[in-house]
Design an enzyme around this catalytic site. Structure first.
Site, PDB file in Angstrom:
ATOM      1  N   LYS A   9      15.909   1.466  -6.488  1.00 57.62           N
ATOM      2  CA  LYS A   9      14.702   1.068  -7.211  1.00 57.62           C
ATOM      3  C   LYS A   9      14.731  -0.430  -7.462  1.00 57.62           C
ATOM      4  O   LYS A   9      15.730  -0.983  -7.934  1.00 57.62           O
ATOM      5  CB  LYS A   9      14.605   1.796  -8.547  1.00 57.62           C
ATOM      6  CG  LYS A   9      13.365   1.460  -9.357  1.00 57.62           C
ATOM      7  CD  LYS A   9      13.328   2.266 -10.629  1.00 57.62           C
ATOM      8  CE  LYS A   9      12.089   1.977 -11.452  1.00 57.62           C
ATOM      9  NZ  LYS A   9      12.107   2.702 -12.736  1.00 57.62           N
ATOM     10  N   SER A  25       2.873  -1.805   6.153  1.00 55.38           N
ATOM     11  CA  SER A  25       4.190  -1.867   5.527  1.00 55.38           C
ATOM     12  C   SER A  25       4.211  -2.752   4.290  1.00 55.38           C
ATOM     13  O   SER A  25       3.199  -3.314   3.885  1.00 55.38           O
ATOM     14  CB  SER A  25       5.260  -2.349   6.496  1.00 55.38           C
ATOM     15  OG  SER A  25       5.034  -3.697   6.832  1.00 55.38           O
ATOM     16  N   TYR A  58       6.565   1.777   4.649  1.00 52.09           N
ATOM     17  CA  TYR A  58       7.923   1.470   5.100  1.00 52.09           C
ATOM     18  C   TYR A  58       8.189  -0.015   4.903  1.00 52.09           C
ATOM     19  O   TYR A  58       7.267  -0.814   4.774  1.00 52.09           O
ATOM     20  CB  TYR A  58       8.128   1.879   6.568  1.00 52.09           C
ATOM     21  CG  TYR A  58       7.269   1.106   7.535  1.00 52.09           C
ATOM     22  CD1 TYR A  58       7.766  -0.028   8.169  1.00 52.09           C
ATOM     23  CD2 TYR A  58       5.962   1.492   7.798  1.00 52.09           C
ATOM     24  CE1 TYR A  58       6.975  -0.763   9.043  1.00 52.09           C
ATOM     25  CE2 TYR A  58       5.173   0.772   8.673  1.00 52.09           C
ATOM     26  CZ  TYR A  58       5.682  -0.345   9.299  1.00 52.09           C
ATOM     27  OH  TYR A  58       4.898  -1.075  10.161  1.00 52.09           O
ATOM     28  N   GLY A  73      -1.453  -4.284   5.779  1.00 54.26           N
ATOM     29  CA  GLY A  73      -2.290  -3.216   6.308  1.00 54.26           C
ATOM     30  C   GLY A  73      -3.097  -2.568   5.200  1.00 54.26           C
ATOM     31  O   GLY A  73      -3.476  -3.219   4.220  1.00 54.26           O
TER      32      GLY A  73
END
Length: 116
Positions: A9, A25, A58, A73
């Site tokens: 995290k 991503s 990702y 994106g």
């Protein structure tokens, strides 16, 4: 039995870029990736504290030492530069191992996204 647990995290970093025209991503400063035990192409959840959005994407390497947190994106529509986000990854491990497993959690400086 296998269960899914928090593996890594990055707690409270600030979005520094949003590029709708990139292929997708999240780009993360490589120093933060190393410190949090997150690797390139790993699936992560991103939680936006400013608007409540939660998304999966990702990871790609951002410039080391830059403090970069870039949403790319379609994810770029879920943030505004300056939003504060949490970035988390998970692992599937045996439930007996999970009892003693400790996730890697880091708390960078939210203003600079640098390690404290």
């Amino acid at each position: 039995m296998l269960i899914e647990v928090l593996k890594s995290k990055i707690h409270k970093v600030t979005v520094t870029g949003a590029n709708l025209n990139y292929i997708g991503s999240i780009s993360i400063d490589e120093d933060l990736m190393d410190a949090s035990n997150i690797v390139e192409n790993e699936k992560v959840q991103v939680l936006n504290l400013n608007n409540g959005e939660r998304l999966e994407t990702y990871v790609i390497k951002g410039e080391r030492g830059s403090g970069e947190i870039g949403m790319n994106g379609p994810a770029a529509r879920k943030v505004v530069i300056g939003d504060v986000v949490l970035i988390m990854s998970f692992a599937i491990i045996d439930s007996s191992e999970a009892r003693s497993f400790k996730p890697t959690i880091i708390f960078p400086d939210t203003r600079t996204n640098k390690l404290i």
